[in-house]
Design a protein around this motif. Structure first.
Motif, PDB file in Angstrom:
ATOM      1  N   PHE A  19       0.824  -1.211   0.000  1.00 50.15           N
ATOM      2  CA  PHE A  19       0.000   0.000   0.000  1.00 50.15           C
ATOM      3  C   PHE A  19       0.860   1.265   0.000  1.00 50.15           C
ATOM      4  CE2 PHE A  19      -2.967   3.032   2.163  1.00 50.15           C
ATOM      5  CZ  PHE A  19      -3.964   3.009   1.189  1.00 50.15           C
ATOM      6  N   ASN A  20       1.998   1.178   0.654  1.00 52.21           N
ATOM      7  CA  ASN A  20       2.880   2.334   0.830  1.00 52.21           C
ATOM      8  C   ASN A  20       3.773   2.590  -0.383  1.00 52.21           C
ATOM      9  OD1 ASN A  20       3.906   4.406   2.645  1.00 52.21           O
ATOM     10  ND2 ASN A  20       5.794   3.214   2.733  1.00 52.21           N
ATOM     11  N   ALA A  21       3.963   1.559  -1.196  1.00 53.96           N
ATOM     12  CA  ALA A  21       4.925   1.651  -2.306  1.00 53.96           C
ATOM     13  C   ALA A  21       4.421   2.563  -3.420  1.00 53.96           C
ATOM     14  CB  ALA A  21       5.206   0.261  -2.864  1.00 53.96           C
ATOM     15  N   SER A  22       5.377   3.193  -4.101  1.00 56.08           N
ATOM     16  CA  SER A  22       5.042   4.043  -5.248  1.00 56.08           C
ATOM     17  C   SER A  22       5.967   3.772  -6.430  1.00 56.08           C
ATOM     18  CB  SER A  22       5.149   5.521  -4.854  1.00 56.08           C
ATOM     19  OG  SER A  22       6.468   5.831  -4.413  1.00 56.08           O
ATOM     20  N   ILE A  23       6.716   2.667  -6.359  1.00 58.51           N
ATOM     21  CA  ILE A  23       7.738   2.369  -7.366  1.00 58.51           C
ATOM     22  C   ILE A  23       7.153   2.254  -8.769  1.00 58.51           C
ATOM     23  CG2 ILE A  23       7.587  -0.139  -6.999  1.00 58.51           C
ATOM     24  CD1 ILE A  23      10.853   1.788  -7.664  1.00 58.51           C
ATOM     25  N   SER A  24       5.924   1.766  -8.877  1.00 56.69           N
ATOM     26  CA  SER A  24       5.328   1.588 -10.200  1.00 56.69           C
ATOM     27  C   SER A  24       5.086   2.913 -10.899  1.00 56.69           C
ATOM     28  CB  SER A  24       4.004   0.818 -10.085  1.00 56.69           C
ATOM     29  OG  SER A  24       3.067   1.551  -9.315  1.00 56.69           O
ATOM     30  N   ILE A  25       4.952   3.983 -10.101  1.00 57.60           N
ATOM     31  CA  ILE A  25       4.708   5.313 -10.656  1.00 57.60           C
ATOM     32  C   ILE A  25       5.994   6.124 -10.741  1.00 57.60           C
ATOM     33  CG2 ILE A  25       3.453   7.485 -10.354  1.00 57.60           C
ATOM     34  CD1 ILE A  25       1.695   5.062 -11.066  1.00 57.60           C
ATOM     35  N   ASP A  26       6.706   6.241  -9.604  1.00 60.01           N
ATOM     36  CA  ASP A  26       7.822   7.187  -9.574  1.00 60.01           C
ATOM     37  C   ASP A  26       9.088   6.672 -10.246  1.00 60.01           C
ATOM     38  OD1 ASP A  26       9.073   5.575  -7.585  1.00 60.01           O
ATOM     39  OD2 ASP A  26       8.083   6.704  -5.978  1.00 60.01           O
ATOM     40  N   GLN A  27       9.063   5.414 -10.739  1.00 65.54           N
ATOM     41  CA  GLN A  27      10.237   4.947 -11.477  1.00 65.54           C
ATOM     42  C   GLN A  27      10.448   5.749 -12.759  1.00 65.54           C
ATOM     43  OE1 GLN A  27       9.687   1.091 -13.806  1.00 65.54           O
ATOM     44  NE2 GLN A  27       8.117   0.868 -12.219  1.00 65.54           N
ATOM     45  N   LYS A  28       9.424   6.456 -13.191  1.00 67.25           N
ATOM     46  CA  LYS A  28       9.579   7.329 -14.360  1.00 67.25           C
ATOM     47  C   LYS A  28      10.554   8.472 -14.079  1.00 67.25           C
ATOM     48  CE  LYS A  28       4.959   6.527 -16.284  1.00 67.25           C
ATOM     49  NZ  LYS A  28       3.672   7.158 -16.693  1.00 67.25           N
ATOM     50  N   MET A  29      10.825   8.726 -12.791  1.00 67.71           N
ATOM     51  CA  MET A  29      11.707   9.841 -12.431  1.00 67.71           C
ATOM     52  C   MET A  29      13.138   9.375 -12.199  1.00 67.71           C
ATOM     53  SD  MET A  29       9.320  12.237  -9.963  1.00 67.71           S
ATOM     54  CE  MET A  29       9.556  11.199  -8.535  1.00 67.71           C
ATOM     55  N   VAL A  30      13.499   8.217 -12.733  1.00 62.76           N
ATOM     56  CA  VAL A  30      14.832   7.672 -12.463  1.00 62.76           C
ATOM     57  C   VAL A  30      15.935   8.627 -12.908  1.00 62.76           C
ATOM     58  CG1 VAL A  30      14.826   6.333 -14.625  1.00 62.76           C
ATOM     59  CG2 VAL A  30      16.327   5.671 -12.749  1.00 62.76           C
ATOM     60  N   ASN A  31      15.812   9.211 -14.081  1.00 65.09           N
ATOM     61  CA  ASN A  31      16.865  10.106 -14.579  1.00 65.09           C
ATOM     62  C   ASN A  31      16.975  11.369 -13.727  1.00 65.09           C
ATOM     63  OD1 ASN A  31      17.607   8.423 -16.729  1.00 65.09           O
ATOM     64  ND2 ASN A  31      16.015   9.269 -18.043  1.00 65.09           N
ATOM     65  N   GLN A  32      15.817  11.885 -13.307  1.00 65.80           N
ATOM     66  CA  GLN A  32      15.835  13.086 -12.469  1.00 65.80           C
ATOM     67  C   GLN A  32      16.418  12.789 -11.091  1.00 65.80           C
ATOM     68  OE1 GLN A  32      13.124  12.113 -14.313  1.00 65.80           O
ATOM     69  NE2 GLN A  32      13.163  13.737 -15.854  1.00 65.80           N
ATOM     70  N   ASP A  33      16.134  11.596 -10.567  1.00 64.72           N
ATOM     71  CA  ASP A  33      16.670  11.238  -9.256  1.00 64.72           C
ATOM     72  C   ASP A  33      18.195  11.129  -9.293  1.00 64.72           C
ATOM     73  OD1 ASP A  33      15.752  10.283  -6.454  1.00 64.72           O
ATOM     74  OD2 ASP A  33      17.248   8.798  -7.060  1.00 64.72           O
ATOM     75  N   ILE A  34      18.701  10.501 -10.334  1.00 61.59           N
ATOM     76  CA  ILE A  34      20.152  10.359 -10.459  1.00 61.59           C
ATOM     77  C   ILE A  34      20.811  11.713 -10.705  1.00 61.59           C
ATOM     78  CG2 ILE A  34      21.949   9.406 -11.969  1.00 61.59           C
ATOM     79  CD1 ILE A  34      20.204   6.859 -12.164  1.00 61.59           C
ATOM     80  N   LYS A  35      20.187  12.519 -11.520  1.00 60.90           N
ATOM     81  CA  LYS A  35      20.709  13.869 -11.770  1.00 60.90           C
ATOM     82  C   LYS A  35      20.783  14.662 -10.467  1.00 60.90           C
ATOM     83  CE  LYS A  35      19.730  18.028 -14.551  1.00 60.90           C
ATOM     84  NZ  LYS A  35      18.806  18.622 -15.548  1.00 60.90           N
ATOM     85  N   GLY A  36      19.725  14.579  -9.646  1.00 61.09           N
ATOM     86  CA  GLY A  36      19.707  15.296  -8.371  1.00 61.09           C
ATOM     87  C   GLY A  36      20.771  14.795  -7.422  1.00 61.09           C
ATOM     88  N   SER A  37      20.963  13.486  -7.375  1.00 56.69           N
ATOM     89  CA  SER A  37      21.980  12.924  -6.483  1.00 56.69           C
ATOM     90  C   SER A  37      23.389  13.315  -6.913  1.00 56.69           C
ATOM     91  CB  SER A  37      21.849  11.396  -6.436  1.00 56.69           C
ATOM     92  OG  SER A  37      20.655  11.016  -5.780  1.00 56.69           O
ATOM     93  N   ILE A  38      23.634  13.351  -8.208  1.00 56.51           N
ATOM     94  CA  ILE A  38      24.952  13.763  -8.702  1.00 56.51           C
ATOM     95  C   ILE A  38      25.235  15.215  -8.315  1.00 56.51           C
ATOM     96  CG2 ILE A  38      26.242  14.296 -10.812  1.00 56.51           C
ATOM     97  CD1 ILE A  38      25.028  11.760 -12.047  1.00 56.51           C
ATOM     98  N   ALA A  39      24.250  16.069  -8.483  1.00 62.05           N
ATOM     99  CA  ALA A  39      24.435  17.470  -8.084  1.00 62.05           C
ATOM    100  C   ALA A  39      24.656  17.585  -6.582  1.00 62.05           C
ATOM    101  CB  ALA A  39      23.216  18.291  -8.504  1.00 62.05           C
ATOM    102  N   HIS A  40      23.910  16.800  -5.824  1.00 62.36           N
ATOM    103  CA  HIS A  40      24.001  16.867  -4.361  1.00 62.36           C
ATOM    104  C   HIS A  40      25.385  16.461  -3.867  1.00 62.36           C
ATOM    105  CE1 HIS A  40      22.698  16.825  -0.218  1.00 62.36           C
ATOM    106  NE2 HIS A  40      23.001  15.535  -0.087  1.00 62.36           N
ATOM    107  N   VAL A  41      25.899  15.341  -4.353  1.00 63.19           N
ATOM    108  CA  VAL A  41      27.207  14.893  -3.857  1.00 63.19           C
ATOM    109  C   VAL A  41      28.342  15.768  -4.387  1.00 63.19           C
ATOM    110  CG1 VAL A  41      26.444  12.520  -3.501  1.00 63.19           C
ATOM    111  CG2 VAL A  41      27.504  13.150  -5.688  1.00 63.19           C
TER     112      VAL A  41
END
Length: 458
Positions: A19-41
């Motif tokens: 019920f808590n999971a959102s992976i089926s939806i937010d996996q579309k944001m994989v590129n944005q998540d990696i981009k954000g993490s690269i900028a953060h580190v």
């Protein structure tokens, strides 16, 4: 155990996990998540919060993960809670430095940043399709600046216009949609990363650097608002709903125009369907589906508005529902535009059918009244005269062009032989030569102006 589970003594129930999971939806944001993490580190290393070697290991492995997800060699775990946790867990498997990626960051500001990046990328893509639709309409308008058709009010024939002028009305609607997306994107162009869970962090981070690395105009200025704001998604989805409204109105007219009763256009066989029982049918299913899908996007907008209406600050799990509604609306708009553009580009226009329709219904009556006004009669008196003339024509099964001069003179002695030229459809259209009017000259200028405006989107 989940990455957040250190405080818990029991494993999460599988029903909670599902019920808590959102992976089926937010996996579309994989590129944005990696981009954000690269900028953060990158920022963390520049600030001396983590070692440069850690930064390099994290970035190298993040890029590998991104490439492997893209080529399918790394399948996304459907049992992961969300894309953010999946990527962090995968990163940590590959390098001990992965445990440092979440330093000075919360999932709250991470998700808000990913979603903003995704929404901006999505709007940029939709703008390309809107521009393509406008260009298709301009192409059709150029070919029909002299194609006379009846203009309608109340779905009743009203005054003569050209098909080009009618199509350019939809161009103006889509131009406003472009402008709305531009405005929404401008307001969304601030970076939440660094806001933390709701109160920033005690680490000496540089939020301006992170914002710049991600292409934002700057950081958000209130950490609480940063993680709880979804105005940008609502604004964009509202614009998606308006785009769909405009496409739906256009589709309603396309459905009418290609009906047997109008026959103004015919859709290409490639963009029409048939009937399983009636072999003669050629149905405008694309236009009907666009009309139907408009309600779906309205529903997505209502979901976002209802989701936000009573949320206290700051982050609440309700906000997980934002992405599905936004993504569905955006995908629906894109699908509709992608299909409508070639449908409009390949239709066949029937100018003769439009002209025949324009020759009925006394749509030149206003021009006839204007004729008397220009001869010196007050407009209201002229209006009354032409009303009597139309009534007479209906009773005798005639039109204004076929009346004899004797019949005209029974209504007013001001009529002369030049009335026939004045009420000719070409004259009626040509003389409406004011800005925004349907004359070929004005429409051609309008087309040229829009073409110049579109240069900003190249």
């Amino acid at each position: 155990m989940a990455l957040w589970g250190a405080r818990f003594s029991e494993q999460a129930d599988k029903r909670l996990q599902a019920f808590n999971a959102s992976i089926s939806i937010d996996q579309k944001m994989v590129n944005q998540d990696i981009k954000g993490s690269i900028a953060h580190v990158t920022m963390l290393a520049d600030q001396g919060i983590i070692e440069t070697s850690d930064k390099e290991a994290i970035i190298s492995n993040l890029k590998d993960i991104q490439k492997e997800i893209a080529d399918g060699s790394l399948p996304i775990d459907p049992d992961a809670e969300d894309i953010h946790m999946f990527i962090e867990a995968e990163l940590t498997k590959r390098t001990p430095s992965g445990k440092k990626v979440h330093t000075a960051r919360s999932r709250n500001d991470q998700v808000a940043t990913d979603f903003k990046l995704y929404s901006l990328d999505t709007c940029a893509e939709i703008k390309k399709y809107i521009v393509a639709m406008i260009q298709t309409l301009l192409h059709q308008a150029k070919a029909n600046t002299h194609t006379i058709m009846p203009g309608y009010t109340h779905l009743q024939r009203a005054q003569p216009i050209t098909f080009a002028h009618h199509l350019m009305a939809y161009v103006e609607m889509l131009k406003r949609d472009l402008s709305r997306l531009d405005d929404a994107m401008q307001r969304a162009n601030t970076c939440p990363l660094g806001a933390g869970a709701l109160a920033t962090t005690t680490y000496p981070i540089d939020r301006y650097e992170t914002a710049e690395l991600l292409g934002f105009s700057g950081p958000t200025l209130n950490s609480i608002d940063s993680v709880s704001d979804r105005d940008f998604a609502i604004e964009m989805t509202n614009t998606f709903a308006m785009i769909m409204m405009h496409l739906s109105r256009f589709c309603e007219e396309i459905i009418l125009w290609c009906s047997w009763e109008f026959q103004f256009i015919e859709l290409s066989d490639a963009f029409a369907t048939g009937s399983s029982i009636m072999p003669q049918k050629k149905n405008p299913d694309v236009a009907e589906l666009v009309r139907g899908k408009t309600g779906r996007v309205y529903g997505d907008l209502n979901t976002l508005l209802a989701m936000m209406k009573n949320l206290p600050l700051a982050y609440n799990k309700d906000l997980q529902e934002d992405k599905e509604a936004f993504m569905d609306a955006a995908q629906t708009v894109e699908d509709c535009l992608v299909t409508m553009i070639p449908m409009v580009d390949t239709w066949t226009v029937h100018p003769q059918k439009m002209k025949e329709a324009a020759q009925k219904g006394f749509i030149n009556a206003t021009d006839c009244a204007d004729y008397l006004t220009k001869k010196g009669m007050a407009f209201r008196d002229a209006y009354g005269c032409i009303g009597q003339l139309v009534k007479y024509c209906i009773s005798t099964h005639q039109d204004l062009e076929s009346l004899s001069m004797d019949e005209y003179h029974k209504i007013s002695p001001l009529f002369d032989d030049d009335v026939y030229e004045a009420v000719a459809l070409k004259t009626c259209v040509k003389n409406r030569n004011v800005v925004g009017g349907p004359s070929p000259e004005m429409v051609e200028k309008h087309i040229s102006l829009v073409e110049k405006e579109l240069e900003a989107y190249e």
